[in-house]
Design an enzyme around this catalytic site. Sequence first.
Site, short mmCIF file in Angstrom:
data_model
loop_
_atom_site.label_atom_id
_atom_site.label_comp_id
_atom_site.label_asym_id
_atom_site.label_seq_id
_atom_site.Cartn_x
_atom_site.Cartn_y
_atom_site.Cartn_z
N SER A 108 27.40 32.69 5.73
CA SER A 108 27.16 32.30 4.34
C SER A 108 28.11 33.04 3.40
O SER A 108 29.33 32.92 3.55
CB SER A 108 25.69 32.55 3.99
OG SER A 108 25.33 31.93 2.79
N ASP A 215 22.28 21.42 6.04
CA ASP A 215 22.32 22.61 5.20
C ASP A 215 22.47 22.20 3.74
O ASP A 215 23.50 21.64 3.35
CB ASP A 215 23.49 23.50 5.62
CG ASP A 215 23.54 24.85 4.91
OD1 ASP A 215 22.80 25.03 3.93
OD2 ASP A 215 24.32 25.71 5.34
N HIS A 245 20.34 26.11 7.12
CA HIS A 245 21.36 27.10 6.77
C HIS A 245 21.52 28.23 7.78
O HIS A 245 22.63 28.63 8.10
CB HIS A 245 21.04 27.68 5.39
CG HIS A 245 22.09 28.60 4.85
ND1 HIS A 245 23.40 28.20 4.66
CD2 HIS A 245 22.04 29.90 4.47
CE1 HIS A 245 24.11 29.20 4.18
NE2 HIS A 245 23.31 30.25 4.06
#
Length: 270
Positions: A108, A215, A245
């Site tokens: 991320s 996601d 995610h």
Amino acid sequence: MTKTRDWTYEGVLGRLTARTWEGPGDPSRIVVVAHGYGEHIGRYERLAARLAADGAVVHAVDYIGHGRSEGERVLVTDFEDVVTDLHTLAETAGRDHPGLPVVLLGHSMGGLIAARYAQRYGDTLAALVLSSPVVGRWDAVAQLLALDEIPDVPLDITTLSRDPAVGERYAADPLVWHGPFKRPTLQALERGLDAVAKGPSLGDLPLMWIHGESDTLVPIEGSRAGITHLRGPHYVERTYPEARHELFNELNADTVLDEVATFIRDAAPR
């Protein structure tokens, strides 16, 4: 049995808390893990244990303003400083285990940090793994910066994983930030995205990109442009239908972990 050791070191803007995971026997490679926004290294136990069992010594650090490290919560004014702090961690790992290949894995926001790290220090790496990375286009940054006031709206925990227990643990975790974004952090994210986009491709550095096709926090197509810019000839892509995610906390996490471990093992063999 994985051995875990917590330790601290001085970063650019304050004292940072790091963790090392090591399996039985002498390690064959170093893996450095870069975590996501608002979270901490304790959320990566499953990943670290899997990689340590496969022969890696794994290192991670809570960034400034995150987890158990010093600093105002989630305030990051320059991601170049975070990259520098991560490089200090990798250098320490290299001194502890000289001669071992180093693999960097970023998730991320940690994917943005890891991508920029590879642009700055790619010659020190054997491979790079980017998980649901904030690279390319992430519309949420511009949308939030356009507002006069950043809304204090909790994260929708259902976006993390199809496993509801993952979101429940996240919501109850006192080391996770549950408040709003801070404007300087968003501005730093915007500059970080721009720096990666204007920086060099990674050339021959082996790169693996993994992403959930469902996601909604970091949509896959926004990241694809950044990956296209970064990737070279040694490239592996894995996308997972219906996955959200946090792929290392997803219902198919065992499959994801096996594929990542195989890539790392091939790129940095014993």
